[in-house]
Each structure stands twice: as C-alpha cells, then as structure tokens.
Design an enzyme around this catalytic site. Sequence first.
Site, mmCIF file in Angstrom:
data_model
loop_
_atom_site.group_PDB
_atom_site.id
_atom_site.type_symbol
_atom_site.label_atom_id
_atom_site.label_comp_id
_atom_site.label_asym_id
_atom_site.label_seq_id
_atom_site.Cartn_x
_atom_site.Cartn_y
_atom_site.Cartn_z
ATOM 1 N N THR A 16 0.961 -1.341 0.124
ATOM 2 C CA THR A 16 0.035 -0.202 -0.059
ATOM 3 C C THR A 16 0.866 1.170 -0.162
ATOM 4 O O THR A 16 1.978 1.141 0.539
ATOM 5 C CB THR A 16 -0.909 0.016 1.592
ATOM 6 O OG1 THR A 16 -1.694 -1.163 1.049
ATOM 7 C CG2 THR A 16 -1.855 1.236 1.385
ATOM 8 N N GLY A 76 -1.213 -3.811 5.445
ATOM 9 C CA GLY A 76 -2.105 -4.848 5.840
ATOM 10 C C GLY A 76 -2.510 -4.796 6.952
ATOM 11 O O GLY A 76 -3.184 -3.921 7.491
#
Length: 581
Positions: free
Chosen positions: A389, A472
């Site tokens: 991310t 995550g």
Amino acid sequence: MRPVATLLALALAVTAGVVAPVGSAAAADRITGRGFATRSEVLAPHAMAATSHPLATQVALDTMKAGGSAVDAAIAANAALGLMEPTGNGIGGDLFAIVWDPKTKQLHGYNGSGRSPRALTLREFRRRGLDRVPQRGPLPVTVPGTVDAWFALHERFGRRTMAENLAPAIAYARDGHPVHETIAYYWALSVPRLSEWPGFREQFTIDGRAPRKGELWRNPNLADTLETIARDGRAAFYEGELARRIDAYFRANGGFLRYEDLAAHHGEWVEPVSTNYRGVDVWELPPNGQGIAALQMLEILEGYDFSHIAFGSAEHVHLFTEAKKLAFADRARWYADPAFHDTARDGDHAALVARLISPEYAAERRALIDPERAARAVDAGPGLQQGDTIYLTVADADGMMVSLIQSNYRGMGSGMTAPGTGFIFQNRGEQFVLREGHPNSFAPGKRPFHTIIPAFLSRDGQPWVSFGVMGGGMQPQGHVQIVMNLVDFGMNLQEAGDAPRIHHDGSTEPEGQLSEMQDGGVLNLETGFAYETVRALMRRGHVVQFADGPYGGYQAIARDPETGVYTGASESRKDGQAAGY
C-alpha cells in the site's frame, strides 16, 4: 538482502519522548535527555505534503503552489505514485480518504473500494476445488475504485482541472524517473511471482527483470491511459474504450471482470467514526475496512494508566498485544460490506459498529485480558446478539487536510496487466471468505473486507493530525502505536513514527475457520526493544521473534491550531519525504 537505508533506519528506530527508564526500548540522548529520531520534524507556514516517494511529494507541493487545493495535490501525488511505486499502488486498485474541510469544519470520508465481478460465483470456486481465493491471477480481481475516487474527491474539493493534476505523472511516465531503493527491492521480489500472468512481464520488467535502484523507468502505456482519463474524464475508465479493452482482456485470460462491472461501479461518501482517547478524537472509516479495529484497541487500552507504564516495557507490549488479539477476533467475525449485512441475524450494522467501539463493550473485552499471561485463543464478542500500500497526506494554505491511502493489495496486485494500459489489477478479492453464512463470504457484486485505512486526529473540534500506517494487518496496530506514542509517551510527530514497532501476527483472519488463532500467534519486535522486555514477554507466554519488514510505512502532518503552522513527518523505513513551503 534489505536495502542499506532500510536496515539503517531499523537500527536507528528507537524510543523517544522522555529519558528512557529501565526496561524501555533504548537509552535517551545524552545531551538532550530525549530519545532521538532519524530526522527532524519538517515545519512550514503554508502547506505540507508527506508521501512515500520524494518526487511525489514535490508533485504535491508544485500542485498547491500553482493554486491547487490539498485534494488536487493528493490526486496528483497519488497518480505519480502509481507510476513510481507500483509495488504498492496504482489505478488498478482501491482508494480510501478522509478530508478535513476548513469551510464546514467537518471531516468527510470516501470509500473507493470496488466490487466483485457479477459473473463470478461461490459455486465457481467450489467447482475448482478451492477453499481460499487465490493470491494472484484473474480470480482475486475486483473492480478498481481509484479513478472514481479521484473524480469524486475532485468534484467536491478540487480547484485545478484533472488534466492539470495528472500532467506531472504523465510527464514522468514518458520521460522516465530513477527508481528508488526500497521500491527496487520490493519490485525485484514481485517479478518472479507475477511474470506468468499475461501482460505483466511486457509492461513491468526490463527484459524479464525488475528495474534496479537508480535506473530510469518509463511507462508510456500508463502515460497513454492517464492522458485518456485526463481528456475524457471518469467515463473513459469505466464506460469507454479502456473499459472495453479490460473486458476483452479478462474474457481472453480466464477472468470474470466485465464491462458491465466497470460501468456499474460507484464509490460512496461515508461518515467517519471515532472514539475519544484521553481527550483526542481518533477518526477512522467504518467497514468494509478495518479502521474500527484501531478504535476498539484504543478503547480497551484507555483502561490502563500508561503514565506509569514505560514505552517498550513488557507491560506496554503485553497489553497492546492482548488488546489487538481481542479486536482482531471481532475484525474476523464482524467486518464486511454493510450492503450485504444480514440485519435479521446480526441487527442493524450501524448499531453493531457503535457497540464494537463503545466504552461499555471495551470494558467487557478488557476483562478478558490476563495481565500476566498471553492468550492463546480468543473468541469474537457477541455483537448485538442477533502486504502492499501507499499512504500520503497533504495540507494546504486554507487549512484543508487530506488523509489518503491507496493500494493494489498483496505484492503489486494480481499480476493481471491488460495490454497497452500500463497498470496492474488489484487482488483485493483474496480477502473474501469462501464459506456461506460469514459476513465476508464471497458474493457477486460485493465489496471484500479491506485492510487499507486512513486516519485523522482532532482535539476540541479542531484538526490536529492527518496520518496513516500502511501495511496489511499492521495498519490498525500501527495507528494505535502512533496515537499512544503521541498521547501517552509524549513523542513528537517524527519520533512517533521512528520508535520501534510492535507487530503481532497470527490472529484469526477474515477467512474464519481456515485461520483461527489457537497458539497465541507470533509477536514481532523491531530492533530497539530491550532484552529484558523480550525475556519478560516470553515468560508471559508470548512467542517473540524479529521479522524483517512487516512494520508498515508512516506519513503524518500536524497542524498547530494557534499559528496554523504545519509539521510533517515521513517514514524512515521507506523512501519517502515530508516537505512544505
């Protein structure tokens, strides 16, 4: 081998705030009496940007200097990151954002997550003999929500045209940019895993290998795609020729994503939810994301007096870890797409969320924590009785602050890369449960459980900190640690991110019975925690180890309510930069 800068950052990541007591993570600086950070906080009077890539930070600043709002700058930086850091994000993924609007003095949330293909069914997974959604390939692909989110945010808060916002990314895609160190490392890890999927090798490697640190990377296909979006708008991606090309690609390669799925997509504005932690309002977005796990943890931890508990002590780490186990048990049981919530069975979804983050429920869960022993297994509460991310944050001269997170999910995504498009589709559908009756069970047209979460802090109704910690299941754990570092341990914005982190792994996951915690999981402690702490935790029954890399990536901007001065901080474990003017 990890990048040298990353290893150095891990070695330097020590505690901060006050003179470190015995049993804390590290000794204080002998001159100042405080712990130290890898760099100073960044201060600026007008605007600030903090992203995981220095060039993207500069794109954001240039956008605001040219008259753009913080939202314009966030979109421009996000588009640049999709090119520069494809290991973490891109327009094949989803996006969530929280925006502080200084005009209305309110926070606005946007859920830009996409839905599963309508042609794919639970029966199809069973026909293939699968009990989990695969990590890669066509089956975990869901509709990308990022482009829709850009245009929704821009329509409400943008000042420059979308063509102007996308121009820097287009230019870098055509002219090239040097690949940064940590990104090159993760890119090299992904290439062997994804090269089998059609279109990836041709568009994301150099003769079958990842680009090396310092090597110029160009992506003319992505430049073409962004130019089409800039010229023809949102519809170009979801209803135009790009959508038809995507449809044809998945039909030809065993996928289920169709033109109709793209045309039907819509994100939504949502109300952020909050809890108050020792006078600070902590804001997250409601499910289908995992943000409320951070709020649940903080509600549990507020019941302990951390003014008498040292940072890095065994008591600190133990209580944090046990609160995480309890929150993640609820996360696995209750967090899912509210549009598919079974009201008859589980009650009203909004009421369920309110209960999960309530002080009363936290007190019930806190009572389950043994202060001297690690729990091996925990159950979810009763409700109502019924890897990868990027995070960025931007603040402008008007006081608008944007907390934005965007991702392709695991390891650059699914590997599926349609010819001529220059982006990889996310594998977010891996988070679905292939079991009927679970709130997160796979269904056509449904949003999966989501890990990416932006965060925001306010005090007395005024904006304070826009921040996030990517990575995550580390994300809610990271959010809680940043809040505690700022509020409980008196660290400044950079110190709060540089302090060594705790990462607990092995909690029950949204896949349910296939991944229930029965052994207490594993506690990863980053370099910097004292041996006395490690031994004391082992005596409590924790399995302690060192893991290289799961500790997330942090960016933050704080605003001084008196002067309006911005403070910026950037993750020492990544390639990023905080800068302002």
